[in-house]
Design an enzyme around this catalytic site. Structure first.
Site, short mmCIF file in Angstrom:
data_model
loop_
_atom_site.label_atom_id
_atom_site.label_comp_id
_atom_site.label_asym_id
_atom_site.label_seq_id
_atom_site.Cartn_x
_atom_site.Cartn_y
_atom_site.Cartn_z
CE1 TYR A 144 63.90 20.75 7.12
CE2 TYR A 144 64.98 22.10 8.77
CZ TYR A 144 63.87 21.41 8.33
OH TYR A 144 62.74 21.38 9.10
NE ARG A 159 65.04 27.00 8.59
CZ ARG A 159 64.46 26.25 9.54
NH1 ARG A 159 63.89 25.11 9.22
NH2 ARG A 159 64.48 26.64 10.79
CD GLN A 166 58.74 27.16 20.94
OE1 GLN A 166 57.77 26.69 20.36
NE2 GLN A 166 58.75 28.40 21.41
CB VAL A 183 66.48 24.20 14.62
CG1 VAL A 183 65.29 23.47 15.20
CG2 VAL A 183 66.08 24.98 13.37
CG HIS A 215 61.23 22.31 18.37
ND1 HIS A 215 60.55 23.49 18.18
CD2 HIS A 215 60.45 21.57 19.21
CE1 HIS A 215 59.42 23.47 18.87
NE2 HIS A 215 59.34 22.31 19.51
CB THR A 237 57.59 31.56 21.51
OG1 THR A 237 56.90 30.46 20.91
CG2 THR A 237 57.14 31.70 22.95
C1 BV8 Z 1 54.25 16.25 18.89
C2 BV8 Z 1 61.36 22.23 13.71
C3 BV8 Z 1 53.52 14.17 19.66
C4 BV8 Z 1 61.29 22.53 12.28
C5 BV8 Z 1 59.34 22.77 14.81
C6 BV8 Z 1 48.08 16.88 14.95
C7 BV8 Z 1 48.86 15.75 14.80
C8 BV8 Z 1 50.09 15.62 15.46
C9 BV8 Z 1 50.53 16.62 16.28
C10 BV8 Z 1 49.73 17.73 16.40
C11 BV8 Z 1 48.52 17.88 15.76
N1 BV8 Z 1 47.98 19.09 16.10
C12 BV8 Z 1 48.82 19.71 16.95
C13 BV8 Z 1 49.86 18.90 17.15
C14 BV8 Z 1 50.97 19.16 17.96
C15 BV8 Z 1 51.99 19.90 17.10
C16 BV8 Z 1 51.64 21.38 17.26
O1 BV8 Z 1 51.85 21.91 18.31
N2 BV8 Z 1 51.08 21.99 16.19
C17 BV8 Z 1 50.69 23.38 16.31
C18 BV8 Z 1 51.07 24.13 15.05
C19 BV8 Z 1 49.19 23.42 16.60
N3 BV8 Z 1 53.26 19.60 17.71
C20 BV8 Z 1 53.99 18.62 17.20
O2 BV8 Z 1 53.75 18.00 16.19
C21 BV8 Z 1 55.21 18.28 18.07
N4 BV8 Z 1 55.24 16.88 18.28
O3 BV8 Z 1 53.25 16.78 19.28
O4 BV8 Z 1 54.51 14.91 19.02
C22 BV8 Z 1 52.75 13.51 18.57
C23 BV8 Z 1 53.41 12.64 17.73
C24 BV8 Z 1 52.67 12.02 16.74
C25 BV8 Z 1 51.31 12.29 16.58
C26 BV8 Z 1 50.67 13.19 17.45
C27 BV8 Z 1 51.39 13.83 18.43
C28 BV8 Z 1 56.48 18.71 17.36
C29 BV8 Z 1 56.59 20.22 17.34
C30 BV8 Z 1 57.95 20.63 16.80
C31 BV8 Z 1 57.79 20.99 15.35
N5 BV8 Z 1 59.05 21.51 14.85
N6 BV8 Z 1 60.50 23.18 14.37
C32 BV8 Z 1 62.27 23.61 12.01
O5 BV8 Z 1 62.36 24.59 12.78
O6 BV8 Z 1 62.94 23.46 10.99
S1 BV8 Z 1 58.27 23.92 15.41
C33 BV8 Z 1 58.49 25.45 14.75
O7 BV8 Z 1 57.56 26.27 15.46
C34 BV8 Z 1 59.84 26.12 14.99
O8 BV8 Z 1 60.75 25.35 15.74
C35 BV8 Z 1 59.47 27.34 15.81
O9 BV8 Z 1 60.45 27.69 16.68
C36 BV8 Z 1 58.30 26.81 16.53
C37 BV8 Z 1 57.42 27.72 17.27
O10 BV8 Z 1 57.23 28.88 16.52
P1 BV8 Z 1 57.80 30.23 17.19
O11 BV8 Z 1 59.21 29.99 17.63
O12 BV8 Z 1 56.84 30.67 18.23
O13 BV8 Z 1 57.84 31.18 15.96
P2 BV8 Z 1 56.65 32.07 15.39
O14 BV8 Z 1 57.09 32.63 14.07
O15 BV8 Z 1 55.37 31.31 15.50
O16 BV8 Z 1 56.52 33.27 16.43
C38 BV8 Z 1 57.55 34.22 16.52
C39 BV8 Z 1 57.15 35.14 17.65
O17 BV8 Z 1 58.21 36.06 17.85
C40 BV8 Z 1 55.91 35.94 17.34
O18 BV8 Z 1 55.07 35.96 18.49
C41 BV8 Z 1 56.44 37.35 17.07
O19 BV8 Z 1 55.55 38.36 17.51
C42 BV8 Z 1 57.68 37.37 17.93
N7 BV8 Z 1 58.75 38.26 17.48
C43 BV8 Z 1 59.13 38.52 16.20
N8 BV8 Z 1 60.20 39.37 16.23
C44 BV8 Z 1 60.47 39.61 17.53
C45 BV8 Z 1 59.55 38.91 18.33
N9 BV8 Z 1 59.56 38.97 19.68
C46 BV8 Z 1 60.51 39.75 20.26
N10 BV8 Z 1 61.42 40.45 19.56
C47 BV8 Z 1 61.43 40.41 18.21
N11 BV8 Z 1 62.35 41.12 17.53
#
Ligand code: BV8
Ligand code: ZN
Length: 258
Positions: free
Chosen positions: A72, A75, A107, A109, A125, A194
């Site tokens: 962190y 970053r 989403q 930070v 987040h 996203t």
């Molecule tokens: C929760 C902080 C309840 C860190 C982040 C098993 C056990 C427990 C939970 C889960 C599980 N399975 C699933 C879950 C739920 C889990 C989840 O969703 N997992 C996913 C991966 C399946 N979620 C959680 O854990 C959440 N909490 O559910 O609590 C709970 C509690 C206990 C037990 C069970 C449940 C918490 C989620 C928050 C996590 N923290 N960030 C940090 O940032 O330092 S998330 C992280 O992903 C980032 O914040 C990021 O923002 C976020 C989403 O990603 P995106 O923003 O979409 O980024 P990405 O790179 O993926 O995509 C970029 C997009 O931009 C692409 O589409 C690309 O094409 C596009 N792009 C690129 N350039 C451009 C563009 N578009 C336009 N113009 C451009 N120039």
């Protein structure tokens, strides 16, 4: 030069926004990509060379807080050389236009929406500029100053953590609730930069579509299709730093560079 087809889509999106009473925007890492902030999933499951479990979960922090702070702090240092891009400024202009009938849930930070002048930012987040004490829970905005290898609370001496929601942690329920309320009441929902794979943030998209009849018009702005594309009524595929300013220009909304 955008294709004929995308020109039509842009006009459709501008028409939907022109008639919108309430607008909600959900942003992800893509909206900051043109500012030079690495997106979350661009790499092969690694995030700036680290496994998610090691640097963005409470377990990772418990087992190696020094590594998490190294990640962190790195970053935070990178963000010192980063500025908001025209996409952030266009969203700030949209907020000034729709005022309290506009909500921006992010989403990200990185704090770039606020730096671009957006005022009501629902930081789902958390924010990398803030620390939270693991002892007395005090939250402080420390800007982007270097915090040291294992920063401690000035008040109680316990270890500080980033005020960020890690995987397997609950989102702040007041902020999530506000975002869910706004999504369920809006008539246009913009999904910008996203991959729509992280929940509950991504759950805002179906919520906007399904809560009322007719549901919100969902407009996706992304470089390519995502998990949410099937929910989009209009798809604008290209850089958000180009598309968002184009949209606000078509709406006759003035963009100020704060
Ligand atoms: C929760 C902080 C309840 C860190 C982040 C098993 C056990 C427990 C939970 C889960 C599980 N399975 C699933 C879950 C739920 C889990 C989840 O969703 N997992 C996913 C991966 C399946 N979620 C959680 O854990 C959440 N909490 O559910 O609590 C709970 C509690 C206990 C037990 C069970 C449940 C918490 C989620 C928050 C996590 N923290 N960030 C940090 O940032 O330092 S998330 C992280 O992903 C980032 O914040 C990021 O923002 C976020 C989403 O990603 P995106 O923003 O979409 O980024 P990405 O790179 O993926 O995509 C970029 C997009 O931009 C692409 O589409 C690309 O094409 C596009 N792009 C690129 N350039 C451009 C563009 N578009 C336009 N113009 C451009 N120039
Ligand atoms: Zn403390």
């Amino acid at each position: 030069m955008p294709s004929m087809e995308s020109q039509v889509e842009i006009e459709r999106a501008a028409a939907a926004l022109a008639g919108a009473e309430r607008v909600v925007v959900l942003t992800g890492a893509g909206v900051s990509a043109e500012s030079g902030v690495p997106t979350f999933r661009a790499s092969d499951g690694l995030w700036e060379g680290h496994r998610i479990e090691d640097v963005a979960t409470p377990y990772g922090f418990a087992s190696n807080p020094r590594l998490v702070w190294q990640f962190y702090n790195g970053r935070r240092a990178n963000l010192q050389n980063v500025t908001p891009n025209p996409g952030h400024h266009a969203l700030a202009a949209m907020e000034r236009h729709w005022r309290d009938r506009f909500a921006l849930a992010t989403q990200n930070v990185d704090g770039l929406h606020r730096r671009a002048g957006s005022e009501r930012v629902l930081e789902l987040h958390g924010n990398i500029q803030r620390t939270r004490c693991t002892g007395c829970a005090q939250v402080e905005d420390r800007g982007l100053e270097p915090l040291g290898e294992l920063p401690q609370c000035p008040r109680c001496g316990a270890m500080l953590r980033p005020d960020i929601v890690w995987f397997h942690e609950m989102l702040p329920d007041d902020i999530l609730w506000e975002a869910q309320q706004a999504a369920s009441e809006c008539d246009v929902f913009l999904v910008v930069g996203t991959s729509a794979v992280v929940y509950p943030a991504a759950g805002l998209i179906p919520l906007a579509k399904q809560t009322r009849t007719p549901g919100a018009t969902v407009i996706e702005i992304n470089l390519n299709a995502t998990e949410a594309s099937h929910l989009a009524d209009i798809g604008l595929y290209g850089p958000s730093g180009v598309i968002l300013p184009l949209l606000v220009q078509k709406l006759g909304i003035k963009v100020e560079h704060a």
